[in-house]
Design a protein around this motif. Structure first.
Motif, PDB file in Angstrom:
ATOM      1  N   UNK A 182       0.798  -1.218   0.000  1.00  0.00           N
ATOM      2  CA  UNK A 182       0.000   0.000   0.000  1.00  0.00           C
ATOM      3  C   UNK A 182       0.831   1.270   0.000  1.00  0.00           C
ATOM      4  N   UNK A 183       2.155   1.119   0.181  1.00  0.00           N
ATOM      5  CA  UNK A 183       2.987   2.301   0.325  1.00  0.00           C
ATOM      6  C   UNK A 183       3.935   2.529  -0.830  1.00  0.00           C
ATOM      7  N   UNK A 184       5.100   3.105  -0.500  1.00  0.00           N
ATOM      8  CA  UNK A 184       6.044   3.595  -1.492  1.00  0.00           C
ATOM      9  C   UNK A 184       7.461   3.118  -1.168  1.00  0.00           C
ATOM     10  N   UNK A 185       8.111   2.530  -2.141  1.00  0.00           N
ATOM     11  CA  UNK A 185       9.523   2.235  -1.966  1.00  0.00           C
ATOM     12  C   UNK A 185      10.287   3.548  -2.080  1.00  0.00           C
ATOM     13  N   UNK A 186      11.130   3.817  -1.137  1.00  0.00           N
ATOM     14  CA  UNK A 186      11.892   5.078  -1.059  1.00  0.00           C
ATOM     15  C   UNK A 186      11.011   6.270  -0.716  1.00  0.00           C
ATOM     16  N   UNK A 187       9.740   6.044  -0.409  1.00  0.00           N
ATOM     17  CA  UNK A 187       8.903   7.128   0.090  1.00  0.00           C
ATOM     18  C   UNK A 187       8.166   7.941  -0.950  1.00  0.00           C
ATOM     19  N   UNK A 188       8.307   7.610  -2.228  1.00  0.00           N
ATOM     20  CA  UNK A 188       7.606   8.368  -3.247  1.00  0.00           C
ATOM     21  C   UNK A 188       8.247   9.718  -3.504  1.00  0.00           C
ATOM     22  N   UNK A 189       7.541  10.585  -4.197  1.00  0.00           N
ATOM     23  CA  UNK A 189       8.110  11.858  -4.651  1.00  0.00           C
ATOM     24  C   UNK A 189       8.436  12.814  -3.513  1.00  0.00           C
ATOM     25  N   UNK A 190       7.921  12.572  -2.307  1.00  0.00           N
ATOM     26  CA  UNK A 190       8.241  13.441  -1.171  1.00  0.00           C
ATOM     27  C   UNK A 190       9.615  13.125  -0.586  1.00  0.00           C
ATOM     28  N   UNK A 191      10.208  12.034  -1.068  1.00  0.00           N
ATOM     29  CA  UNK A 191      11.536  11.641  -0.611  1.00  0.00           C
ATOM     30  C   UNK A 191      12.440  11.451  -1.834  1.00  0.00           C
ATOM     31  N   UNK A 192      13.733  11.689  -1.712  1.00  0.00           N
ATOM     32  CA  UNK A 192      14.627  11.433  -2.852  1.00  0.00           C
ATOM     33  C   UNK A 192      14.733   9.933  -3.119  1.00  0.00           C
ATOM     34  N   UNK A 193      14.967   9.584  -4.371  1.00  0.00           N
ATOM     35  CA  UNK A 193      15.148   8.167  -4.683  1.00  0.00           C
ATOM     36  C   UNK A 193      16.301   7.627  -3.851  1.00  0.00           C
ATOM     37  N   UNK A 194      16.123   6.434  -3.337  1.00  0.00           N
ATOM     38  CA  UNK A 194      17.144   5.873  -2.454  1.00  0.00           C
ATOM     39  C   UNK A 194      18.086   4.932  -3.196  1.00  0.00           C
TER      40      UNK A 194
END
Length: 602
Positions: free
Chosen positions: A510-522
């Protein structure tokens, strides 16, 4: 084992016959007939020669009968050692079939394209068409969306993409088989099911013309090299009977990249070469031996790589201490570079087009940043594929550009037909009945009807930005059904629920790997839980239903402004949300395919 199971199922001929000898004919329901159903009226050498020449995979033939009381008739063979071979036909005065010559040369870009559904035919030399599917490729595993960390292992693919048009809103299904069947038939999974194909399933209606059949009509030589996974209930479901002249690959959904149970033509094939090296070298060998010009037919390659699907295995020359997924990416990237270079050195590039896409989102080690979710989900990370169109056929003024029109892999069928100069229409002899919302279980097809092609010709939208703005999201599809739970209307996407658990063993995320656009790509290639950011209860108040299929709360997203699907905007757009939900439910009433039951989301 898979190959042997299929062999046991479809080779039910007498023990004295060769394993892959006499052709066996199956109808749509898989009921077996014999080659005599088609060839018993062929009772002379000349007719048998002609039949052999016109049958893909036939290399030899013989005149014989089932019993001593019958007159001899033609039996086609796919193995050497029969009484007569196809090479003898010319000495008997039978001309080999030669694909039709192309029309007189002219500029393929100048033909009329005033209608996205245009059936205009290609002028001049018919282009070589290369369709590439990259298995389980994550949206951020590739460099043409900005992941420079992987540029060293996807540099060739990225360079090819940058020479063409990178697609920002190109959709596929959330898992494997439906995407592949959609490309081959031009029909959305709505019309052949969202289930994964098994070896013995009947998922492609044999009444339909595949892209192989269509391009064969246009005079192409067709090559399917790589993964199958489209259902093989009978011999007639195998690639050689779907319009392809050559097939080497495997039939299932996953196996070792060094596996022995492969398939070539209509027979099992033992070869332990690393999958990308086997398929890449075969494709390259076809190009190396091809002589452009004259009466040489145009080429169509369908190249569905096994990489980067699990099991995670890199080639033997990839250092063990390095990341295996990067090694798998590099293994296909080198062959993509060699294929492109060969097209250029042989003077074929300017008359070639390459369609490239993932078959679904990345999973496990893959990353779909900044998109939400992954393979097996109805979020953008499962359905918005890394994709581009390239080749010298792409007009100079749109090379190096990006296009945000909503496209679907179903569109490649109609577009390839257009470029090849053949109609993409494949209509039933009897139209389907109208849907009836008061009777959701109504069978609108019966035994005589079936859905027409869903894909549209997108070449004008790709190549004429002055007519079709790359930001005109609905230029190809006003609305687009993506799954039983998802429909898109331009920049808006309705997500009613996650995938039906009956269609997959994999639960959604249900979520985001690396946090989505609010976080920098990891820049991670690992399925490390620490890099996943879970959805909040508020973010999962809608669109997250999985096992409970009775109580749905839809989400509405603006996926142009919010590609990460953070914010549900349905409270402020109730009218649009209701309209799209109604449209989705009506579309689901058109369902046809495996497990023919109508999904209901009322």
């Amino acid at each position: 084992l898979l190959s042997l199971l299929l062999l046991q199922r479809v080779s039910n001929t007498a023990a004295t016959r060769d394993t892959c000898g006499d052709f066996t004919i199956y109808n749509k329901q898989g009921i077996r007939g014999t080659a005599t159903d088609r060839l018993k009226n062929v009772t002379d050498f000349s007719g048998c020669c002609t039949a052999c020449q016109q049958t893909p995979g036939c290399t030899a033939w013989v005149l014989q009968a089932d019993t001593a009381k019958e007159a001899p008739y033609c039996r086609l063979k796919t193995n050497e050692g029969s009484l007569y071979t196809c090479d003898m036909c010319s000495s008997m005065g039978v001309k080999k079939r030669v694909p039709p010559k192309c029309p007189a040369a002219s500029n393929v870009h100048s033909r009329k394209t005033d209608d996205a559904e245009s059936e205009s035919v290609a002028s001049g030399d018919k282009p070589h068409i290369l369709v590439v599917l990259q298995d389980d490729l994550g949206h951020d595993d590739i460099s043409f969306y900005g992941n420079t960390v992987n540029l060293d292992v996807t540099g060739n693919i990225t360079a090819i993409a940058n020479e063409g048009i990178i697609l920002e809103r190109h959709y596929v299904h959330w898992h494997c088989s439906p995407t592949r069947r959609t490309f081959l038939t031009g029909r959305l999974p709505l019309h052949h099911s969202e289930y994964l194909s098994q070896i013995d399933t009947d998922d492609i209606d044999l009444r339909w013309k595949t892209i192989g059949h269509k391009l064969k009509e246009a005079g192409y030589m067709n090559y399917w090299i790589g993964k199958g996974h489209t259902g093989y209930l009978s011999f007639n479901h195998l690639p050689l009977q779907l319009g392809f002249d050559m097939f080497t690959g495997f039939l299932g959904g996953a196996q070792s990249h060094f596996a022995t149970d492969r398939w070539q033509g209509n027979c099992p094939y033992v070869n332990t070469t690393y999958s990308a090296d086997l398929y890449g070298s075969l494709a390259l060998s076809v190009l190396d031996t091809y002589q452009p010009g004259g009466s040489a037919p145009p080429l169509f390659f369908y190249l569905p790589w096994q990489n980067v699907h699990e099991p995670y295995q890199a080639p033997t020359d990839w250092p063990e201490e390095l990341d295996v997924l990067r090694g798998m990416l590099q293994a296909t990237d080198k062959w993509m570079g060699r294929l492109a270079n060969t097209l250029k050195t042989k003077g074929m590039w300017n008359n070639s087009v390459i369609f490239y896409s993932a078959d679904n989102g990345g999973v496990d080690r893959g990353s779909n940043w900044p998109l939400r979710g992954e393979k097996h989900t109805n979020w953008e990370g499962g359905m918005r594929a890394a994709s581009f169109v390239s080749g010298g056929l792409v007009p100079e003024n749109v090379r190096g550009t990006r296009n945000s029109i909503v496209f679907h892999i179903a569109d490649w069928y109609s577009t390839a037909c257009y470029l090849a100069g053949v109609s993409s229409r494949d209509d039933p002899p009897v139209p389907p009945l109208p849907v009836d919302p008061s009777n959701p279980n109504k069978d609108i097809y019966g035994n005589k009807s079936y859905p027409s092609v869903d894909g549209v010709n997108i070449w004008p939208m790709l190549t004429q930005p002055s007519v079709y703005s790359p930001d005109n999201y609905t230029a190809a599809h006003e609305t687009l059904w993506l799954s039983a739970e998802v429909i898109v209307n331009g920049k808006y996407k309705l997500v009613v629920a996650q995938q039906d658990p009956a269609k997959t063993n994999n639960p959604p995320v249900y979520g985001w790997k690396c946090g989505g656009s609010k976080q920098p790509r990891c820049n991670t290639l690992y399925s490390d839980k620490e890099v996943w950011v879970d959805a909040t209860p508020q973010q999962c108040h809608c669109g997250c239903a999985f096992k409970n299929r009775t109580d749905f709360v839809p989400c509405l997203f603006d996926v142009e402004a919010d590609a990460s699907e953070y914010t549900d905007i349905s409270p402020s757009m109730q009218t649009l949300m209701t309209q799209l939900w109604t449209k989705l439910n009506l579309s689901n009433l058109e369902h046809m395919g495996q497990h023919h039951t109508v999904p209901r989301h009322y």
